[in-house]
Design an enzyme around this catalytic site. Structure first.
Site, mmCIF file in Angstrom:
data_model
loop_
_atom_site.group_PDB
_atom_site.id
_atom_site.type_symbol
_atom_site.label_atom_id
_atom_site.label_comp_id
_atom_site.label_asym_id
_atom_site.label_seq_id
_atom_site.Cartn_x
_atom_site.Cartn_y
_atom_site.Cartn_z
ATOM 1 N N HIS A 128 -2.059 2.916 -6.943
ATOM 2 C CA HIS A 128 -2.891 3.809 -7.207
ATOM 3 C C HIS A 128 -2.423 4.745 -8.326
ATOM 4 O O HIS A 128 -1.121 5.317 -8.355
ATOM 5 C CB HIS A 128 -3.509 4.585 -5.965
ATOM 6 C CG HIS A 128 -4.149 3.872 -4.868
ATOM 7 N ND1 HIS A 128 -5.258 3.347 -5.069
ATOM 8 C CD2 HIS A 128 -3.685 3.099 -3.763
ATOM 9 C CE1 HIS A 128 -5.628 2.529 -4.065
ATOM 10 N NE2 HIS A 128 -4.468 2.605 -3.278
ATOM 11 N N ALA A 131 16.710 -9.242 4.609
ATOM 12 C CA ALA A 131 15.528 -9.043 5.565
ATOM 13 C C ALA A 131 15.333 -7.391 5.320
ATOM 14 O O ALA A 131 16.380 -6.763 5.449
ATOM 15 C CB ALA A 131 15.699 -9.099 7.029
#
Length: 93
Positions: free
Chosen positions: A20, A68
């Site tokens: 954004h 991960a």
């Protein structure tokens, strides 16, 4: 977003090629319908583990392993392993 041959993704991998738009001054304001974008390029023969997040503008080279839970916010050179290292400290009861 481009993904090379023989690249594997674990569960919940997220690729964000946008953000954004916002202003920080004179006051903080987020524009919900305006975005800035940049490509994501993931090489061949890579493995992105579970819950990896890749942000806009990143290139991950060939033959990389992304462990991960990593958040990738900058380019990763080929033949690199990235892990989330967390030092565990155990205190006796």
């Amino acid at each position: 977003i481009s993904i090379g041959d023989h690249t594997l993704f674990g569960e919940n991998v997220k690729l964000y090629d946008h953000n954004h738009c916002y202003e920080a001054s004179p006051e903080f304001k987020v524009y919900p319908s305006k975005f800035n974008k940049a490509p994501i390029k993931i090489g061949s023969n890579c493995w992105l583990g579970s819950n990896v997040t890749v942000l806009k503008g990143v290139t991950i080279g060939d033959n990389c392993i992304i462990g991960a839970g990593c958040t990738i916010y900058q380019d990763i050179p080929p033949n690199t392993q990235v892990i989330n290292k967390q030092d565990l400290t155990f205190n006796p009861l």
